[in-house]
Design a protein around this motif. Structure first.
Motif, short mmCIF file in Angstrom:
data_model
loop_
_atom_site.label_atom_id
_atom_site.label_comp_id
_atom_site.label_asym_id
_atom_site.label_seq_id
_atom_site.Cartn_x
_atom_site.Cartn_y
_atom_site.Cartn_z
N ALA A 40 66.47 56.50 12.61
CA ALA A 40 67.23 56.62 11.35
C ALA A 40 66.94 57.94 10.65
O ALA A 40 67.86 58.61 10.15
CB ALA A 40 66.92 55.45 10.43
N GLU A 41 65.68 58.34 10.60
CA GLU A 41 65.33 59.60 9.93
C GLU A 41 65.91 60.80 10.67
O GLU A 41 66.41 61.74 10.05
CB GLU A 41 63.81 59.72 9.80
CG GLU A 41 63.39 60.93 8.97
CD GLU A 41 61.91 60.97 8.67
OE1 GLU A 41 61.41 62.07 8.31
OE2 GLU A 41 61.24 59.94 8.80
N GLN A 42 65.85 60.76 11.99
CA GLN A 42 66.43 61.87 12.75
C GLN A 42 67.94 61.95 12.53
O GLN A 42 68.49 63.04 12.34
CB GLN A 42 66.13 61.71 14.24
CG GLN A 42 64.71 62.03 14.61
CD GLN A 42 64.47 62.12 16.11
OE1 GLN A 42 63.41 62.54 16.54
NE2 GLN A 42 65.43 61.73 16.94
N GLN A 43 68.60 60.81 12.56
CA GLN A 43 70.05 60.81 12.39
C GLN A 43 70.45 61.25 10.99
O GLN A 43 71.58 61.72 10.79
CB GLN A 43 70.61 59.42 12.71
CG GLN A 43 70.52 59.06 14.19
CD GLN A 43 71.04 57.68 14.50
OE1 GLN A 43 70.93 56.76 13.69
NE2 GLN A 43 71.61 57.51 15.68
N ALA A 44 69.52 61.15 10.03
CA ALA A 44 69.78 61.62 8.68
C ALA A 44 69.42 63.10 8.51
O ALA A 44 69.52 63.63 7.40
CB ALA A 44 69.00 60.78 7.67
N GLY A 45 69.00 63.74 9.60
CA GLY A 45 68.68 65.16 9.56
C GLY A 45 67.21 65.48 9.43
O GLY A 45 66.83 66.65 9.33
N GLY A 46 66.35 64.47 9.42
CA GLY A 46 64.91 64.69 9.30
C GLY A 46 64.24 64.97 10.63
O GLY A 46 64.88 64.98 11.69
N ASP A 47 62.95 65.20 10.59
CA ASP A 47 62.18 65.53 11.79
C ASP A 47 60.88 64.72 11.78
O ASP A 47 59.79 65.25 11.57
CB ASP A 47 61.87 67.03 11.82
CG ASP A 47 61.24 67.48 13.13
OD1 ASP A 47 61.16 66.66 14.07
OD2 ASP A 47 60.81 68.66 13.20
N PRO A 48 60.98 63.39 12.00
CA PRO A 48 59.80 62.53 11.88
C PRO A 48 58.73 62.75 12.93
O PRO A 48 57.59 62.32 12.75
CB PRO A 48 60.39 61.12 12.00
CG PRO A 48 61.65 61.31 12.80
CD PRO A 48 62.19 62.64 12.35
N THR A 49 59.05 63.42 14.03
CA THR A 49 58.04 63.67 15.07
C THR A 49 57.38 65.04 14.92
O THR A 49 56.59 65.43 15.77
CB THR A 49 58.65 63.56 16.49
OG1 THR A 49 59.59 64.62 16.70
CG2 THR A 49 59.32 62.22 16.71
N TYR A 50 57.66 65.74 13.84
CA TYR A 50 57.09 67.08 13.67
C TYR A 50 55.55 67.05 13.70
O TYR A 50 54.90 67.82 14.40
CB TYR A 50 57.56 67.73 12.37
CG TYR A 50 56.83 69.02 12.07
CD1 TYR A 50 57.15 70.20 12.75
CD2 TYR A 50 55.79 69.06 11.14
CE1 TYR A 50 56.46 71.37 12.50
CE2 TYR A 50 55.09 70.22 10.89
CZ TYR A 50 55.43 71.38 11.56
OH TYR A 50 54.73 72.53 11.32
N GLY A 51 54.96 66.14 12.91
CA GLY A 51 53.50 66.05 12.87
C GLY A 51 52.91 65.69 14.22
O GLY A 51 51.83 66.18 14.59
N TRP A 52 53.59 64.82 14.95
CA TRP A 52 53.15 64.42 16.29
C TRP A 52 53.14 65.65 17.21
O TRP A 52 52.15 65.94 17.88
CB TRP A 52 54.10 63.36 16.79
CG TRP A 52 53.69 62.61 18.02
CD1 TRP A 52 52.54 62.76 18.74
CD2 TRP A 52 54.44 61.58 18.67
NE1 TRP A 52 52.52 61.88 19.80
CE2 TRP A 52 53.67 61.14 19.78
CE3 TRP A 52 55.68 60.99 18.43
CZ2 TRP A 52 54.11 60.14 20.63
CZ3 TRP A 52 56.12 59.98 19.28
CH2 TRP A 52 55.35 59.56 20.36
N ARG A 53 54.24 66.39 17.24
CA ARG A 53 54.33 67.58 18.09
C ARG A 53 53.30 68.63 17.68
O ARG A 53 52.68 69.28 18.54
CB ARG A 53 55.73 68.18 18.02
CG ARG A 53 56.84 67.24 18.44
CD ARG A 53 58.16 67.96 18.63
NE ARG A 53 58.52 68.87 17.56
CZ ARG A 53 59.24 68.54 16.49
NH1 ARG A 53 59.65 67.28 16.32
NH2 ARG A 53 59.55 69.44 15.57
N LYS A 54 53.10 68.80 16.38
CA LYS A 54 52.15 69.78 15.87
C LYS A 54 50.73 69.46 16.34
O LYS A 54 49.98 70.35 16.77
CB LYS A 54 52.20 69.82 14.35
CG LYS A 54 51.29 70.85 13.69
CD LYS A 54 51.55 70.88 12.19
CE LYS A 54 50.67 71.91 11.49
NZ LYS A 54 49.26 71.46 11.44
N THR A 55 50.36 68.18 16.28
CA THR A 55 49.03 67.76 16.72
C THR A 55 48.84 68.03 18.21
O THR A 55 47.78 68.53 18.64
CB THR A 55 48.82 66.27 16.42
OG1 THR A 55 48.93 66.06 15.01
CG2 THR A 55 47.46 65.80 16.89
#
Length: 219
Positions: A40-55
């Motif tokens: 849902a967050e991605q489809q709304a234009g967000g990037d919820p996996t950013y912190g995961w990828r950053k780590t």
């Protein structure tokens, strides 16, 4: 034979050494990731996996003393996410011909505290579905995730959607006894004869790392 979600969870839990599977009435805690919220967050234009990828990227930077390519963490995170519904559906259907519901609202996971891959999965459902229904649910779930995934680097459609096929193939092959493996492979449109992956994790781009034996670069 009739299967409950609890029984299917136990079958997957027994077959997969690196993941623990449970049934829960709701997302178990704040450290857990709701698949429905991610999509849902991605489809709304967000990037919820950013912190995961950053780590993940920071870990590779420390381990290899370089600034690792963005595409490595982007692809690893993608593969880990789609692995959650793929492992549940692939293993369960290979063993029983049935699966828990693998729609986003029916799945949550917790990341390993140091290795960062999903090592616990919660089934937020009491629904058991046929292999064909599971295939349709998984396709809808992963398509929604992949089409809205924006990881700061372009990943081609073959890479993105190929990862789902790769994870499914691995999952169907995983159980020692899988009487419905061929039926599951047909429903999910994967070939159990393939030895090379469709998608690539890009590990070979790290210092002194050789491409794995299943790398699609060997095609």
């Amino acid at each position: 034979m009739t299967y409950s979600v609890g029984r299917l969870a136990a079958i997957v839990d027994d077959a997969v050494a690196w993941v623990s599977v449970r049934v829960a009435d709701s997302v178990p805690g704040p450290e857990w990731v709701s698949c429905a919220e991610v999509v849902a967050e991605q489809q709304a234009g967000g990037d919820p996996t950013y912190g995961w990828r950053k780590t993940v990227r920071e870990d590779y930077a420390r381990e290899y003393d370089i600034d690792p390519p963005v595409r490595i963490a982007a692809m690893i995170t993608l593969m880990w996410y789609v692995q959650v519904p793929a492992v549940i559906a692939g293993v369960a259907t290979a063993v029983t011909g049935m699966s828990p519901d693998v729609s986003p609202a029916s799945l949550a996971f917790r990341r390993h505290p140091t290795a960062h891959y999903p090592f616990e999965v919660a089934l937020l459902t009491d629904q058991v579905v046929t292999v064909d229904e599971a295939a349709a649910q998984l396709d809808k779930h992963t398509t929604a995730f992949l089409e809205s995934y924006r990881p700061e680097v372009k990943l081609g459609s073959l890479q993105r959607f190929g990862a789902v096929k790769d994870e499914l193939r691995q999952a169907i092959r995983m159980p020692e006894e899988a009487p419905y493996a061929d039926r599951a492979a047909a429903a999910f449109d994967v070939s159990l004869e393939d030895t090379l992956r469709i998608s690539c994790c890009y590990y070979y781009a790290l210092p002194n790392i050789k491409a794995c034996t299943t790398c699609p670069r060997f095609r």
